[in-house]
Motif scaffolding. Structure first.
Motif, PDB file in Angstrom:
ATOM      1  N   TRP A   1     -10.552  -7.133   3.359  1.00 48.61           N
ATOM      2  CA  TRP A   1     -10.162  -8.546   3.268  1.00 48.61           C
ATOM      3  C   TRP A   1      -8.658  -8.351   3.349  1.00 48.61           C
ATOM      4  O   TRP A   1      -7.706  -7.815   2.993  1.00 48.61           O
ATOM      5  CB  TRP A   1      -9.884  -8.923   1.350  1.00 48.61           C
ATOM      6  N   ALA A   2      -9.102 -10.029   4.049  1.00 42.75           N
ATOM      7  CA  ALA A   2      -7.312 -10.029   4.714  1.00 42.75           C
ATOM      8  C   ALA A   2      -6.036 -10.101   4.079  1.00 42.75           C
ATOM      9  O   ALA A   2      -4.928  -9.557   4.384  1.00 42.75           O
ATOM     10  CB  ALA A   2      -7.331 -11.978   5.407  1.00 42.75           C
ATOM     11  N   GLU A   3      -6.378 -10.454   2.800  1.00 42.11           N
ATOM     12  CA  GLU A   3      -5.122 -10.754   1.951  1.00 42.11           C
ATOM     13  C   GLU A   3      -4.755  -9.443   1.351  1.00 42.11           C
ATOM     14  O   GLU A   3      -3.933  -8.459   1.043  1.00 42.11           O
ATOM     15  CB  GLU A   3      -5.409 -11.596   0.506  1.00 42.11           C
ATOM     16  N   MET A   4      -6.259  -8.733   1.240  1.00 42.73           N
ATOM     17  CA  MET A   4      -5.260  -7.396   0.945  1.00 42.73           C
ATOM     18  C   MET A   4      -4.858  -6.617   1.618  1.00 42.73           C
ATOM     19  O   MET A   4      -3.595  -5.910   1.886  1.00 42.73           O
ATOM     20  CB  MET A   4      -6.862  -5.955   0.509  1.00 42.73           C
ATOM     21  N   ARG A   5      -5.408  -6.931   3.607  1.00 44.25           N
ATOM     22  CA  ARG A   5      -4.278  -5.926   4.424  1.00 44.25           C
ATOM     23  C   ARG A   5      -2.771  -6.597   4.734  1.00 44.25           C
ATOM     24  O   ARG A   5      -2.196  -5.817   4.828  1.00 44.25           O
ATOM     25  CB  ARG A   5      -5.114  -6.673   5.188  1.00 44.25           C
ATOM     26  N   GLU A   6      -2.140  -8.057   4.139  1.00 43.86           N
ATOM     27  CA  GLU A   6      -1.720  -9.103   4.176  1.00 43.86           C
ATOM     28  C   GLU A   6      -0.730  -8.604   3.030  1.00 43.86           C
ATOM     29  O   GLU A   6       0.734  -7.796   3.880  1.00 43.86           O
ATOM     30  CB  GLU A   6      -2.102 -10.126   3.925  1.00 43.86           C
ATOM     31  N   ALA A   7      -1.348  -7.650   1.663  1.00 44.93           N
ATOM     32  CA  ALA A   7      -0.485  -7.000   0.551  1.00 44.93           C
ATOM     33  C   ALA A   7       0.059  -6.206   0.788  1.00 44.93           C
ATOM     34  O   ALA A   7       1.335  -5.674   0.588  1.00 44.93           O
ATOM     35  CB  ALA A   7      -1.208  -7.350  -0.681  1.00 44.93           C
ATOM     36  N   LEU A   8      -0.659  -4.842   2.039  1.00 43.79           N
ATOM     37  CA  LEU A   8      -0.563  -3.753   1.983  1.00 43.79           C
ATOM     38  C   LEU A   8       0.705  -3.550   2.737  1.00 43.79           C
ATOM     39  O   LEU A   8       2.094  -3.297   3.044  1.00 43.79           O
ATOM     40  CB  LEU A   8      -1.426  -2.908   2.749  1.00 43.79           C
ATOM     41  N   SER A   9       1.006  -4.139   4.367  1.00 44.24           N
ATOM     42  CA  SER A   9       2.358  -4.482   5.058  1.00 44.24           C
ATOM     43  C   SER A   9       3.078  -5.067   4.679  1.00 44.24           C
ATOM     44  O   SER A   9       4.326  -4.508   4.599  1.00 44.24           O
ATOM     45  CB  SER A   9       1.070  -5.628   6.160  1.00 44.24           C
ATOM     46  N   ALA A  10       3.047  -5.894   3.597  1.00 45.68           N
ATOM     47  CA  ALA A  10       3.999  -6.860   3.091  1.00 45.68           C
ATOM     48  C   ALA A  10       4.706  -5.348   1.887  1.00 45.68           C
ATOM     49  O   ALA A  10       6.374  -5.995   1.184  1.00 45.68           O
ATOM     50  CB  ALA A  10       4.114  -8.484   1.977  1.00 45.68           C
ATOM     51  N   ALA A  11       3.940  -4.715   0.966  1.00 43.53           N
ATOM     52  CA  ALA A  11       4.225  -4.379   0.586  1.00 43.53           C
ATOM     53  C   ALA A  11       5.054  -2.276   1.035  1.00 43.53           C
ATOM     54  O   ALA A  11       5.610  -1.274   0.330  1.00 43.53           O
ATOM     55  CB  ALA A  11       3.111  -3.173  -0.583  1.00 43.53           C
ATOM     56  N   GLY A  12       5.075  -2.483   2.336  1.00 46.94           N
ATOM     57  CA  GLY A  12       5.616  -1.938   3.042  1.00 46.94           C
ATOM     58  C   GLY A  12       4.582  -0.494   3.698  1.00 46.94           C
ATOM     59  O   GLY A  12       5.233   0.820   3.727  1.00 46.94           O
ATOM     60  N   TRP A  13       3.642  -1.070   3.867  1.00 41.16           N
ATOM     61  CA  TRP A  13       2.528   0.440   3.955  1.00 41.16           C
ATOM     62  C   TRP A  13       2.162  -0.041   5.286  1.00 41.16           C
ATOM     63  O   TRP A  13       2.068  -0.910   6.319  1.00 41.16           O
ATOM     64  CB  TRP A  13       0.862   0.147   3.797  1.00 41.16           C
ATOM     65  N   HIS A  14       2.625   1.306   6.425  1.00 37.51           N
ATOM     66  CA  HIS A  14       2.816   0.985   8.159  1.00 37.51           C
ATOM     67  C   HIS A  14       2.263   2.086   8.233  1.00 37.51           C
ATOM     68  O   HIS A  14       2.030   3.459   7.548  1.00 37.51           O
ATOM     69  CB  HIS A  14       3.976   1.059   8.469  1.00 37.51           C
TER      70      HIS A  14
END
Length: 106
Positions: free
Chosen positions: A26-39
Motif C-alpha cells: 500500500w502507498a500509505e504503508m510505504r509513505e509511513a515507513l519512509s516518514a518513520a525513518g526506514w531507509h
C-alpha cells in the motif's frame, strides 16, 4: 546510521501469497515507513520461508515506535500476521529481533 538486519519465518504454504502481497505494498504503508525513518528497506525470501529484512535508520527503536503509532501499520500487521511462524502472540513487527553485525565493508 544504523544498519538493521532481522529474520522471520514465513509459512511454507503461504510463500506465493506473501510474495504477491509485497508486489503492491500500500502507498500509505510505504509513505509511513519512509516518514518513520526506514531507509533502504528490503526483504529477501528464501524458498524454505526464511525471511531476511534489512533497513537503515538513524534510530531503530524510534523508527519502530513511530510505525507502531500509525493506523496503517496496525492494519498491515493484522493482515500479515497469519503468514508467519513462531510469533508467540506478537505481531510480525514485534517479533523482529535485530541480528548483531559482526562485519561491514565500508
Amino acid at each position: 546510521m544504523q544498519r538493521v538486519c532481522f529474520l522471520l519465518k514465513v509459512r511454507q504454504d503461504r510463500l506465493g501469497e506473501y510474495r504477491k502481497r509485497h508486489e503492491h505494498v500500500w502507498a500509505e504503508m510505504r509513505e509511513a515507513l519512509s516518514a518513520a525513518g526506514w531507509h533502504n528497506y528490503s526483504l529477501f525470501l528464501r524458498e524454505d520461508g526464511l525471511l531476511v529484512g534489512y533497513l537503515e535508520t538513524p534510530d531503530f527503536a524510534a523508527a519502530q515506535e513511530a510505525m507502531a503509532r500509525t493506523e496503517v501499520n496496525a492494519r498491515w500487521q493484522a493482515e500479515m500476521a497469519g503468514f508467519f511462524e513462531d510469533l508467540d502472540g506478537r505481531g510480525p513487527d514485534e517479533a523482529m529481533r535485530p541480528l548483531t553485525e559482526v562485519f561491514h565493508l565500508a
